[in-house]
Design a protein around this motif. Structure first.
Motif, PDB file in Angstrom:
ATOM      1  N   GLU A 166      99.512 -22.814  38.770  1.00 34.89           N
ATOM      2  CA  GLU A 166     100.240 -21.574  38.501  1.00 34.89           C
ATOM      3  C   GLU A 166     101.743 -21.800  38.384  1.00 34.89           C
ATOM      4  N   LYS A 167     102.273 -22.721  39.189  1.00 32.21           N
ATOM      5  CA  LYS A 167     103.720 -22.900  39.253  1.00 32.21           C
ATOM      6  C   LYS A 167     104.245 -23.985  38.308  1.00 32.21           C
ATOM      7  N   GLN A 168     103.394 -24.910  37.912  1.00 27.27           N
ATOM      8  CA  GLN A 168     103.799 -26.001  37.044  1.00 27.27           C
ATOM      9  C   GLN A 168     103.293 -25.770  35.617  1.00 27.27           C
ATOM     10  N   MET A 169     103.765 -26.596  34.681  1.00 28.70           N
ATOM     11  CA  MET A 169     103.348 -26.503  33.282  1.00 28.70           C
ATOM     12  C   MET A 169     102.634 -27.788  32.878  1.00 28.70           C
ATOM     13  N   PHE A 170     101.330 -27.669  32.641  1.00 29.33           N
ATOM     14  CA  PHE A 170     100.534 -28.807  32.206  1.00 29.33           C
ATOM     15  C   PHE A 170     100.027 -28.544  30.793  1.00 29.33           C
ATOM     16  N   SER A 171     100.335 -29.432  29.872  1.00 31.31           N
ATOM     17  CA  SER A 171      99.879 -29.269  28.498  1.00 31.31           C
ATOM     18  C   SER A 171      98.383 -29.554  28.417  1.00 31.31           C
ATOM     19  N   GLY A 172      97.713 -28.866  27.502  1.00 32.62           N
ATOM     20  CA  GLY A 172      96.281 -29.054  27.343  1.00 32.62           C
ATOM     21  C   GLY A 172      95.483 -28.236  28.336  1.00 32.62           C
ATOM     22  N   ASP A 173      94.173 -28.316  28.192  1.00 33.76           N
ATOM     23  CA  ASP A 173      93.279 -27.508  29.028  1.00 33.76           C
ATOM     24  C   ASP A 173      92.753 -28.257  30.244  1.00 33.76           C
ATOM     25  N   ASN A 220      89.239 -20.726  40.823  1.00 34.44           N
ATOM     26  CA  ASN A 220      90.592 -20.167  40.736  1.00 34.44           C
ATOM     27  C   ASN A 220      91.524 -21.123  40.005  1.00 34.44           C
ATOM     28  N   SER A 221      91.049 -21.683  38.898  1.00 37.13           N
ATOM     29  CA  SER A 221      91.792 -22.743  38.221  1.00 37.13           C
ATOM     30  C   SER A 221      92.636 -22.261  37.046  1.00 37.13           C
ATOM     31  N   HIS A 222      92.819 -20.950  36.926  1.00 38.54           N
ATOM     32  CA  HIS A 222      93.723 -20.376  35.924  1.00 38.54           C
ATOM     33  C   HIS A 222      93.399 -20.862  34.510  1.00 38.54           C
ATOM     34  N   GLY A 223      92.111 -20.970  34.208  1.00 41.43           N
ATOM     35  CA  GLY A 223      91.686 -21.355  32.870  1.00 41.43           C
ATOM     36  C   GLY A 223      91.751 -22.839  32.574  1.00 41.43           C
ATOM     37  N   LYS A 224      92.176 -23.634  33.532  1.00 34.28           N
ATOM     38  CA  LYS A 224      92.256 -25.082  33.344  1.00 34.28           C
ATOM     39  C   LYS A 224      90.989 -25.758  33.876  1.00 34.28           C
ATOM     40  N   LYS A 225      90.631 -26.868  33.274  1.00 36.77           N
ATOM     41  CA  LYS A 225      89.558 -27.697  33.791  1.00 36.77           C
ATOM     42  C   LYS A 225      90.165 -28.816  34.614  1.00 36.77           C
ATOM     43  N   LEU A 226      89.740 -28.916  35.852  1.00 36.62           N
ATOM     44  CA  LEU A 226      90.251 -29.954  36.742  1.00 36.62           C
ATOM     45  C   LEU A 226      89.300 -31.142  36.748  1.00 36.62           C
ATOM     46  N   VAL A 227      89.854 -32.322  36.582  1.00 36.18           N
ATOM     47  CA  VAL A 227      89.063 -33.560  36.623  1.00 36.18           C
ATOM     48  C   VAL A 227      89.497 -34.342  37.855  1.00 36.18           C
ATOM     49  N   PHE A 228      88.588 -34.482  38.814  1.00 33.47           N
ATOM     50  CA  PHE A 228      88.901 -35.107  40.095  1.00 33.47           C
ATOM     51  C   PHE A 228      88.546 -36.592  40.083  1.00 33.47           C
ATOM     52  N   ALA A 274      88.358 -26.821  52.713  1.00 39.68           N
ATOM     53  CA  ALA A 274      88.213 -26.782  51.258  1.00 39.68           C
ATOM     54  C   ALA A 274      88.947 -25.581  50.673  1.00 39.68           C
ATOM     55  N   GLU A 275      88.891 -24.459  51.351  1.00 33.60           N
ATOM     56  CA  GLU A 275      89.586 -23.263  50.876  1.00 33.60           C
ATOM     57  C   GLU A 275      91.092 -23.482  50.829  1.00 33.60           C
ATOM     58  N   ARG A 276      91.629 -24.090  51.874  1.00 35.04           N
ATOM     59  CA  ARG A 276      93.074 -24.337  51.892  1.00 35.04           C
ATOM     60  C   ARG A 276      93.463 -25.394  50.862  1.00 35.04           C
ATOM     61  N   GLY A 277      92.644 -26.418  50.729  1.00 37.20           N
ATOM     62  CA  GLY A 277      92.915 -27.433  49.720  1.00 37.20           C
ATOM     63  C   GLY A 277      92.927 -26.854  48.325  1.00 37.20           C
ATOM     64  N   ALA A 278      91.992 -25.962  48.045  1.00 39.35           N
ATOM     65  CA  ALA A 278      91.940 -25.319  46.732  1.00 39.35           C
ATOM     66  C   ALA A 278      93.163 -24.443  46.510  1.00 39.35           C
ATOM     67  N   GLU A 279      93.617 -23.779  47.557  1.00 36.78           N
ATOM     68  CA  GLU A 279      94.837 -22.969  47.425  1.00 36.78           C
ATOM     69  C   GLU A 279      96.030 -23.845  47.065  1.00 36.78           C
ATOM     70  N   TYR A 280      96.140 -24.995  47.705  1.00 35.16           N
ATOM     71  CA  TYR A 280      97.249 -25.912  47.412  1.00 35.16           C
ATOM     72  C   TYR A 280      97.170 -26.407  45.969  1.00 35.16           C
ATOM     73  N   ILE A 281      95.993 -26.899  45.577  1.00 31.98           N
ATOM     74  CA  ILE A 281      95.842 -27.477  44.243  1.00 31.98           C
ATOM     75  C   ILE A 281      96.073 -26.429  43.165  1.00 31.98           C
ATOM     76  N   CYS A 282      95.467 -25.261  43.319  1.00 37.22           N
ATOM     77  CA  CYS A 282      95.580 -24.227  42.285  1.00 37.22           C
ATOM     78  C   CYS A 282      96.975 -23.625  42.222  1.00 37.22           C
ATOM     79  N   ALA A 283      97.730 -23.697  43.301  1.00 34.56           N
ATOM     80  CA  ALA A 283      99.120 -23.224  43.251  1.00 34.56           C
ATOM     81  C   ALA A 283      99.932 -24.048  42.271  1.00 34.56           C
ATOM     82  N   HIS A 284      99.626 -25.333  42.168  1.00 33.59           N
ATOM     83  CA  HIS A 284     100.327 -26.188  41.202  1.00 33.59           C
ATOM     84  C   HIS A 284     100.013 -25.754  39.773  1.00 33.59           C
TER      85      HIS A 284
END
Length: 314
Positions: A250-257, A287-295, A238-248
């Motif tokens: 930080e590195k990508q641009m997603f509009s909205g929250d 560690n979601s950089h202020g974004k809300k993730l919907v799984f 889970a820790e590694r998966g979260a690192e992968y997901i949250c890296a996106h």
């Protein structure tokens, strides 16, 4: 009527599907896995498998290549431009035209995300995490096995379970209920010699898949019963998966929250992995950089992402 072909090529099987211009799935065939990294003939053998499947689909539907508007492929093992270019050149030399090749992780985003925008995290035979952001920029993280420290896929889980059982039997470290279950299932004594006698199952082609599946099943059973060794494996993946997901994020641009995340692969969708997924979501939220993730879980065949992609602007 316009016809399109989508190809979802994995390590164990390749699905090749025929669609019409209304996104209707007309027919599909499944052939051998087309990941060149698993094949002795590398790119040439992968091309053979893909071409044979396409030819079979065309013949069974009384079509020719001239009757196909476009072909889009999502292929495991296409992780770097040189891999793309090598396979593309071989397929083109064999007469294939009007086709595109991407890593298979990207067709997951197109199959399972609104407008194809967001993050796809796949844990099946292998692991990769792909995203397409609001600008259309594409990013892949992971997919290079030990080189990128991928975790959470079937082979990784099987190895970690065996590690824990080894530590229990051979090093007298933390006891795990997975040891008792493993010895019962394999009918061995809980001794060093007994455990080592099972290692050959990893290496023999006729036993490897079943042996790996046994270890995976032991893991999820133990995790859902609260076994501490299984909990440790769960935390690690889970820790590694979260690192992968949250890296996106930080590195990508997603509009909205809010950013959509679709989970795919058998570890996420076919096995009793709710406790692990809950842990993954918790670690991502921290560690979601202020974004809300919907799984969500992928509920449609990944190959559907091919036709969505081909027709997204039409």
């Amino acid at each position: 009527m316009r016809y399109y072909i989508g190809v979802d090529g994995g390590g164990t099987k390749t699905e090749i599907a025929l669609f019409d211009e209304n996104k209707n799935l007309l027919d599909s065939v499944k052939v051998a896995g087309s990941n060149h990294e698993n094949l002795s003939g590398s790119f040439a053998e992968a091309a053979d498998i893909i071409m044979s499947g396409i030819n079979l689909l065309l013949e069974s539907n009384h079509l020719t290549y001239d009757g196909i508007t476009e072909i889009l492929m999502g292929l495991a093992g296409i992780d770097h431009p040189y891999q793309h270019d090598a396979l593309y050149a071989i397929l083109e030399s064999r007469g294939l035209r009007n086709f595109r090749i991407y890593n298979d992780g990207f067709i997951i985003t197109k199959a399972g995300l609104p407008n194809g925008i967001g993050i796809g995290y796949n844990c099946g035979t292998g692991t990769c995490c792909n995203s397409i952001d609001s600008r259309g920029e594409m990013l892949q993280i992971g997919g290079f096995s030990e080189l990128s420290d991928d975790k959470g896929n079937g082979h990784w889980i099987a190895n970690r379970v065996f590690n824990k059982i080894y530590d229990d039997i051979c090093l007298n470290l933390r006891h795990t209920g997975m040891t008792n279950a493993f010895c019962k299932k394999t009918e061995i004594e809980p001794t060093r010699d007994g455990l080592l006698s099972t290692i050959a199952n990893f290496e023999q082609e006729d036993t490897a898949d079943d042996f790996i599946r046994l270890l995976i099943d032991l893991f999820f059973d133990a995790l859902n019963s609260g076994d501490s060794a299984a909990e440790a494996i769960c935390d690690e993946m889970a820790e590694r998966g979260a690192e992968y997901i949250c890296a996106h994020l930080e590195k990508q641009m997603f509009s909205g929250d809010t950013v959509a995340v679709v989970l795919s692969g058998s570890m996420h969708t076919k096995l009793p992995s709710e406790r692990y997924i809950a842990r993954l979501e918790e670690k991502c939220a921290a560690n979601s950089h202020g974004k809300k993730l919907v799984f969500s879980k992928l509920t449609r065949p990944p190959v559907v992402g091919c036709i969505n992609w081909m027709l997204e602007n039409g």
